[in-house]
Write an enzyme that holds these catalytic residues in place. Structure first.
Site, PDB file in Angstrom:
ATOM      1  N   SER A 353       1.009  -1.357   0.155  1.00 54.30           N
ATOM      2  CA  SER A 353       0.175   0.029  -0.021  1.00 54.30           C
ATOM      3  C   SER A 353       0.941   1.305   0.031  1.00 54.30           C
ATOM      4  CB  SER A 353      -0.863   0.122   1.176  1.00 54.30           C
ATOM      5  OG  SER A 353      -1.762   1.216   1.203  1.00 54.30           O
ATOM      6  N   ASP A 354       0.667   2.233  -0.944  1.00 52.17           N
ATOM      7  CA  ASP A 354       0.993   3.462  -0.935  1.00 52.17           C
ATOM      8  C   ASP A 354       0.803   4.185   0.397  1.00 52.17           C
ATOM      9  OD1 ASP A 354       2.428   5.712  -1.859  1.00 52.17           O
ATOM     10  OD2 ASP A 354       0.445   6.645  -2.641  1.00 52.17           O
ATOM     11  N   LYS A 355       1.444   5.041   0.994  1.00 50.95           N
ATOM     12  CA  LYS A 355       1.018   5.807   2.098  1.00 50.95           C
ATOM     13  C   LYS A 355       0.175   6.944   2.069  1.00 50.95           C
ATOM     14  CE  LYS A 355       4.018   8.480   4.465  1.00 50.95           C
ATOM     15  NZ  LYS A 355       3.286   9.543   4.677  1.00 50.95           N
TER      16      LYS A 355
END
Length: 861
Positions: A353-355
């Protein structure tokens, strides 16, 4: 181009081990916090910021620019400054859908039908073949073109210095060595190096995932596609087209991609049925030729066998099942652009997951501040608000003022009472602070007059308050905030004597979304490990991981480039909880390494920097407000913020997998039953048990009804599931072999015991194949006994009832065949039900056998 190619920037600091990351991040943050003021609070050291070259020298083309002749020569040498786009021939693409195992089987049946002049069969088979190709072609072109989306973000014109004169040129004409001018609001047209002495602020969130603008100065690189938000400079072009940051990202998007596990499963099914059909056809042809049967008779036999072996409805059933699931996901806010991704969602065991904007809200928030003894937090926030201006468009000014508006409505502060600001000094990269002069009102101060407020980098504010004992604590407080990944903002105010007094330090952070922790927990319950992949710093990433319940084993991705053995690196990636300071090629490489370790990987993201990894992942998920490039590269696009919909999508995808496994097992079983029966009766009795028309009718009625399995009620797995074709083929082969024995026994009884005519035997066998075949779907719906599964959905029950009613009436009254009569029809039904109960018991035995063998895992439930 190598997938390990990195942007041309100086090396980042040495790799941080998970144990040392916090300390290093804290130290970097303390040093870089001096760069924060009313402008960008950069906090920990920016991984994407190249170190300013001490020996930077302007290029030879400065200050007059290239000559026109030099520019034309370089353009021929390097090519246009644009992203090459591969255009595919639509006709060729369409014809490609007819070149695969299952289409080959259908095409063989079509050729044989033409050879024996069965024109009804030709029409039916031809329509099925074309429909399958058209459906596949239309589905494939629902997704947008990722490279086109990348191109649309680039600038179209630029100010270029040529022959000593500034002119406007098309961006595609830029070449390395050109001198260009970029200013506020411009999209950087190529990878350039700044020549001016001033400091610029660059928004490159869509490129690197950074949530705040970054500072760039003389000799530092500005990436193609980033946006100038403050300042202007002349710059020299260093990288164009495929050699720019954008170009490398686009190349990764082009290289990325995997074959879905559904496509692999269908291919294996097709290959299995082809081998089976070839073996049985070869056997029976040899027997028929040895008996001296006419060539036409042999061809007719081959036609019947091939039609029987072709799962003509398999692509359609799979597509309908996926489409129904996609519509249900769309109701939950997840739009599927690539249908096989619906199935991939149910298989993923790692979600990268991208932050920024995905796990977090992608906005700054002010957390609990530190204040010296005797200072009220309201005074701190109110003074910071007085030292801010919304019209400057600065993200820190905006969050300070909006927070003050939310928290200080009833406060007795100067800001709450609307004291006038008579003078304002905006943020300056040199002083690194703002300052406001505030007129007297019912605020602080014992006598009429005015006072000053200032906010900025903590170290700058500490020096400003040199006479205040509280200023000695600033460095330690800023370090403690930095160790937790927070950016710091110091605030001060003058007292009645005009001396500066420290009011405190405001910590700034991009807070996690309210549902992120629950989403991570829900994913873990489903057996999915969530790994953070971000361009932000290790300290910030570790603090966020702590807040949302993830592990804090965060790896600095410089470790990916330090030359360690690939096997050791892959293991390190596998055990890490997340990755910080990443570039697009890092994300892409992380996904590939996890896939090579046997994982099914999902990837979420929202920026151009995420596009290659989204394309490479088994299930690429573009979150709400993602860029066009990210949406185009992704398989699933979320319409609502956050990841909460993903847990539901994973659960529903596993139900979809279960439906498809149920159908695949049924379809293979029935193909084996029909194919084996025909072969056995020809070899043993030199007799065709059914006609070609009966086989076509069987396919139309039974497979047409089974399309409704897309709506069936099933139980999805609580763990990630994959297509275990060994299990599917084993169970289907057992049930198919039992089906051959059952139907062959009925054939023998009709021929040898009851001495029925050939026409009656044809009708008897046809009705048995039809009824027993559709009852098999209720056997394959569950691993356990048939009554332990959820009640079948109404559409499935209705479709099966209608199909078998038609089949029964056709045989009873003899439509296109010898009439069977009600008595024999009732006997066939009774016999089929008894066989159904036997098949259910043998299915249990097959699963018991498979479960005892190590390494074999069935996905049916």
């Amino acid at each position: 181009m190598s997938t390990d190619t990195v942007p041309t920037v100086p090396a980042t600091p040495a790799a941080l081990t998970p144990a040392s990351g916090a300390a290093a991040g804290a130290g970097a943050a303390a040093g870089a916090a001096a760069g924060a003021a009313g402008g960008p609070a950069t906090g920990p050291a920016d991984p994407a910021t190249p170190e300013e070259p001490e020996d930077f020298e302007p290029p030879a083309s400065w200050p007059d620019g290239l000559t026109t002749a030099e520019a034309h020569r370089l353009l021929r040498e390097h090519g246009p400054n644009e992203i090459a786009e591969e255009h595919k021939n639509p006709l060729r693409e369409f014809l490609g859908y007819f070149w695969a195992p299952i289409p080959w089987m259908i095409e063989t049946a079509l050729i044989l039908s033409i050879a024996v002049r069965h024109w009804v069969d030709v029409a039916i088979i031809g329509v099925l073949l074309v429909v399958n190709g058209v459906v596949a072609f239309m589905e494939e072109h629902e997704a947008a073109n990722a490279i086109a989306a990348l191109k649309q973000r680039l600038a179209t014109e630029a100010r270029v210095l040529r022959d000593g004169v500034w002119r406007t040129e098309a961006v595609r004409e830029l070449v390395p060595g050109d001198i260009v001018r970029v200013r506020l609001g411009d999209v950087v047209p190529a990878d350039v190096r700044a020549l001016g002495a001033g400091t610029l602020e660059i928004d490159q969130a869509a490129l690197t995932g950074e949530s705040l603008p970054v500072e760039r100065g003389r000799g530092e690189t500005l990436y193609s596609g980033s946006v100038i938000v403050r300042g202007e400079t002349d710059a020299v072009v260093e990288g164009t087209g495929a050699n720019s940051f954008f170009g490398r990202t686009t190349a990764l998007v082009g290289e990325a991609g995997t074959v879905s596990h559904l496509q692999q499963a269908v291919l294996k099914i097709g290959n299995y049925l082809i081998l089976l059909a070839v073996a049985l056809v070869t056997l029976t042809i040899i027997v028929s030729v040895a008996r001296g049967n006419p060539v036409l008779s042999v061809l007719e036999f081959a036609l019947v066998v091939v039609i029987a072996s072709v799962p003509v409805a398999l692509p359609a059933v799979m597509s309908v099942t996926l489409a129904v699931g996609a519509r249900n996901l769309a109701k939950r806010g997840a739009v599927v652009s690539n249908l096989p991704a619906v199935e991939e969602l149910g298989s993923i065991d790692i979600l990268c997951s991208d932050k920024t904007g995905t796990l977090t809200e992608n906005r700054l928030a002010i957390l609990d501040p530190w204040v010296p003894d005797g200072v009220d937090q309201d005074d701190l926030l109110g003074s910071a608000a007085l030292a801010s201006r919304t019209e400057n468009g600065d993200p820190i000014d905006r969050i300070v003022i909006s927070t003050a508006a939310d928290r200080l409505t009833d406060s007795d502060t100067g800001w709450a009472h609307g004291l006038p600001v008579t003078d304002f000094v905006p943020f300056d990269p040199v002083t690194k602070r703002t300052e406001a002069t505030v007129g007297f009102g019912p605020g602080p101060g014992p006598a009429p007059g005015s006072y000053h407020v200032s906010k900025g980098a903590p170290q700058v504010i500490a020096r400003l308050c040199d006479g205040d004992p509280a200023a000695a604590h600033v460095a330690a407080i800023a370090d403690s905030f930095a160790a937790r990944g927070f950016r710091s903002l110091g605030v001060a105010r003058t007292d009645e004597s005009g001396a500066w007094r420290l009011l405190g330090i405001l910590p700034l952070a991009d807070p996690p979304r309210g549902d992120t922790a629950d989403t991570v927990a829900a994913a873990n319950e489903l057996g999915v490990s969530v790994k953070m992949v971000t361009g932000d710093q290790v300290a910030i990433s570790r603090e966020l991981a702590r807040q949302i319940g993830m592990g804090d084993n965060i790896l600095n991705t410089h470790a990916l480039d330090d030359g360690r053995p690939e096997a050791e690196l892959a293991e390190l990636v596998e055990i890490s909880d997340g990755f910080a300071q990443v570039f697009p090629e890092h994300k892409y490489r992380i996904v590939k390494m996890l896939q090579e370790r046997g994982h099914i990987v999902g990837m979420t993201g929202d920026g151009v920097n995420d596009a290659p990894a989204l394309k490479q992942a088994d299930a690429g998920i573009a979150v709400a407000d993602a860029t066009d490039a990210a949406r185009a590269a992704a398989d699933v696009v979320l319409l609502t913020p956050g990841l909460s919909v993903i847990s539901h999508a994973i659960s529903q995808a596993r139900e979809i997998i279960q439906r498809m496994v149920n159908y695949a097992t049924y379809r293979i079983t029935e193909t084996i039953r029909v194919l084996g029966l025909i072969t056995l009766t020809i070899v043993a009795y030199d007799f065709f048990p059914v006609t070609a028309m009966m086989i076509v009718l069987l396919a139309l009625l039974n497979d047409g009804a089974i399309l409704t399995i897309a709506y069936d009620k099933v139980r999805g797995s609580h763990r990630p599931v994959t297509w275990d074709m060994r299990s599917v083929l084993t169970v289907a082969t057992v049930l198919g072999a039992v089906g051959i024995a059952e139907t062959f026994l009925l054939f023998v009884l009709g021929r040898e015991v009851f001495h029925l005519s050939d026409g009656l035997i044809h009708s008897l066998v046809y009705l048995s194949l039809s009824v027993s075949g559709q009852l098999t779907i209720f056997v394959t719906r569950t691993r356990g006994r048939f009554w332990t599964s959820p009640a079948p959905a109404k559409p499935l029950v209705i479709a099966v009832t209608v199909a078998q009613t038609i089949a029964t009436l056709v045989t009873v009254f003899g439509v296109g065949m010898t009439p069977l009569g009600w008595g024999w029809a009732a006997a066939v039904w009774g016999y089929a039900i008894c066989c159904f109960l036997l098949e259910d018991q043998l299915k249990l035995a097959a699963h018991w056998f498979l479960d005892r063998r190590p390494g074999v895992r069935s996905v049916t439930h």
